[in-house]
Design an enzyme around this catalytic site. Sequence first.
Site, mmCIF file in Angstrom:
data_model
loop_
_atom_site.group_PDB
_atom_site.id
_atom_site.type_symbol
_atom_site.label_atom_id
_atom_site.label_comp_id
_atom_site.label_asym_id
_atom_site.label_seq_id
_atom_site.Cartn_x
_atom_site.Cartn_y
_atom_site.Cartn_z
ATOM 1 N N HIS A 30 41.921 -95.591 -10.648
ATOM 2 C CA HIS A 30 40.534 -95.600 -11.102
ATOM 3 C C HIS A 30 40.493 -96.098 -12.552
ATOM 4 C CE1 HIS A 30 40.741 -92.712 -7.807
ATOM 5 N NE2 HIS A 30 39.450 -92.878 -7.626
ATOM 6 N N GLY A 156 30.181 -86.862 -11.629
ATOM 7 C CA GLY A 156 30.629 -86.125 -10.453
ATOM 8 C C GLY A 156 30.932 -84.675 -10.759
ATOM 9 N N HIS A 259 34.623 -98.385 -10.552
ATOM 10 C CA HIS A 259 35.063 -96.989 -10.535
ATOM 11 C C HIS A 259 36.503 -96.857 -10.068
ATOM 12 C CE1 HIS A 259 34.793 -92.612 -9.973
ATOM 13 N NE2 HIS A 259 35.460 -92.815 -8.856
ATOM 14 N N GLU A 406 31.226 -66.682 -7.434
ATOM 15 C CA GLU A 406 32.637 -66.607 -7.022
ATOM 16 C C GLU A 406 33.416 -67.869 -7.367
ATOM 17 O OE1 GLU A 406 30.669 -63.573 -4.331
ATOM 18 O OE2 GLU A 406 30.187 -65.616 -5.000
ATOM 19 N N ASP A 464 26.980 -54.545 8.134
ATOM 20 C CA ASP A 464 26.598 -55.823 7.531
ATOM 21 C C ASP A 464 26.753 -56.981 8.514
ATOM 22 O OD1 ASP A 464 25.671 -55.022 5.093
ATOM 23 O OD2 ASP A 464 27.577 -55.258 4.054
ATOM 24 N N HIS A 468 29.302 -60.996 7.177
ATOM 25 C CA HIS A 468 30.099 -60.380 6.126
ATOM 26 C C HIS A 468 31.448 -59.854 6.631
ATOM 27 C CE1 HIS A 468 26.555 -60.820 3.752
ATOM 28 N NE2 HIS A 468 27.001 -60.069 2.745
#
Length: 653
Positions: A30, A156, A259, A406, A464, A468
């Site tokens: 690249h 990106g 690119h 997370e 749940d 889950h």
Amino acid sequence: MTQIPPIAKASIDAIRMLALDAVEQAKSGHPGMPMGMAPAAYVLWTEFLKHNPKDPHWPARDRFVLSAGHGSMLLYALLHLSGYDLPIEELKRFRQWGSKTPGHPEYGHTPGVEVTTGPLGQGISTAVGIAIAERKLVAEFGEIAEHYTYVIASDGDLMEGVSAEASSLAGHLRLGKLIVLYDDNDISIDGSTALAFTEDRLKRYEAYGWHVVPGVHGEDLEAIRAALREAQADPRPSLISVRSIIGFGSPLAGHHKAHSDAMGPEKVAATRQALGWPYAPFEIPEEVYVHYRQAIARGQQFQAEWQEKLEAFAKSHPEKAAEFQRRLRRALPQGWESHLPSFSAGEKLATRAASGKVLEKLVPVLPELVGGSADLTPSNNTRTPDMTDFGPENPGGRYIRYGVREHAMGAAMNGIVLSRALRPYGGTFLVFSDYMRPAIRMAALMGIPTVFVFTHDSIAVGEDGPTHQPIEHVMSLRAIPNLWVIRPADANETAAAWKMALARTDGPTALILTRQALPVLAGVRLEGVERGGYILSDVPNPQAAIVATGSEVALALEAQQLLAAEGISVRVVSLPCWEAFEAQLEDYRQAVLPKSLPTLSLEAGTTLGWERYAHKTVGLDRFGASAPYADVYSKLGFTRERVAAEVKSLLGV
């Protein structure tokens, strides 16, 4: 825009042509980003970055993270030109087998590479963790731990969701030593960013609480300098928009075809002519080397000054200085294992609760431990009474509130680990490990000891329901090379699992913990847990074996008793960590699980993979259901009667 001095132009063009020549020789790579961002990188590396090419591991160095890792030749050119142990022969072997210049930068493989990057968003997000670590360590040890964290990020990177999570957290924490040079060139692989990326990114970062410098011309060295100075002076993290031209100087300048991929001999020749670069491929004029390698003398001076500060600190605070050095070595305090708690057989305790009790004992004696959770602290049991929250007003705090992020938590923990002086762990539900998988994989690839705490580990999540209840997650984590996945059977195995995770320095560990209470088992052998698997309950001349993990080990023991009443002798093996077990000698593994012994596996998850240990499986190759967990277990066949029946079927009884 002021005129660029001849030595600066030659030095910038050296980056461009090294990138172009390396990609052309490899017929792969690249070149566009290195050519566009060469001026900004030049100013950063020659005037701002505090580093010593002759000691890439100097603790007080500034960190540079190339989040746009596809443009790796930018970094390789800078490392080579500045005098790192990366000779020109390695640039000529770009992307070739065994070279020090792989397609994307790899931590621990190439001198001077701080973070493995390439999956977009991971670099900038890991850099947030590096900046968190710097803030925390300065609060503990003062100026000997100070440094900036600089990032070059692409469109990106800013498109990927993980960077939004991490950048939001960085703004909240006011990480002023984090400075991002945003390669704002309006181009991605498909074409113009107008195809899919049209929000005002700069206003978005202002909303995150960042200091933003808009519209810095990519060829204006003085404007780049001014923006960096402005960023250094601001207490917030900074995003500098560098309006670069992808593939600058080439016939493809400003076009998405610049690119990636080699441009071909004709376009390379045209670029040489356009830049006024008369040199052969990989030829760099001596004056450029001399100019760049002033970094060596500067870096040695920086390090010598720091060494004086360290020695003064050692005189005034000898215990703290020794602590700092110990932690940089990732050496744990002598006798720390003696603080691990033990639990009495007959108690009932969820392994997530046992994990919390282990941490209560270890946090006071392991000051490098930094905890956190993705907004599930009470469920994960990851915060001890001794911990205070890390934040702008309390940088010495040892608990990080990651919020419902997370993905960012995983990447940030990797950055914290890379400080070497801190050992982070972070918790969420096992089912949400899917959100963290890229960061977990990067930790495994880098070989760094991040600890991922995953609770609510099975269909025992109960009401749940299937959204889950993790079914495939344990096995999918086992598929990641160099990740240890430990699913302890009870509280004592949990203590041993923490010992394994913290003693490990060459890769990450995932702790898989229950929501529901489990009996503390008799016969648990901590040495056996550390070997990955062991005989928990044996009988003379066993006819079969049941091998199980986690909550299903107690169920295996119940089935063993049922079968014993029928005169069928069965061995029960606990196998909490496949990876550690596979590292044992063949003799040990055969003594625990002989291939000739009919074996049934038992785990409340997908059965794929158990064929390596078992002749027959009891597992779950469907999603769960919403109901009280005891009912879910019963309805889905996790009963002692069903397990006993499967053993008898295996034996043909």
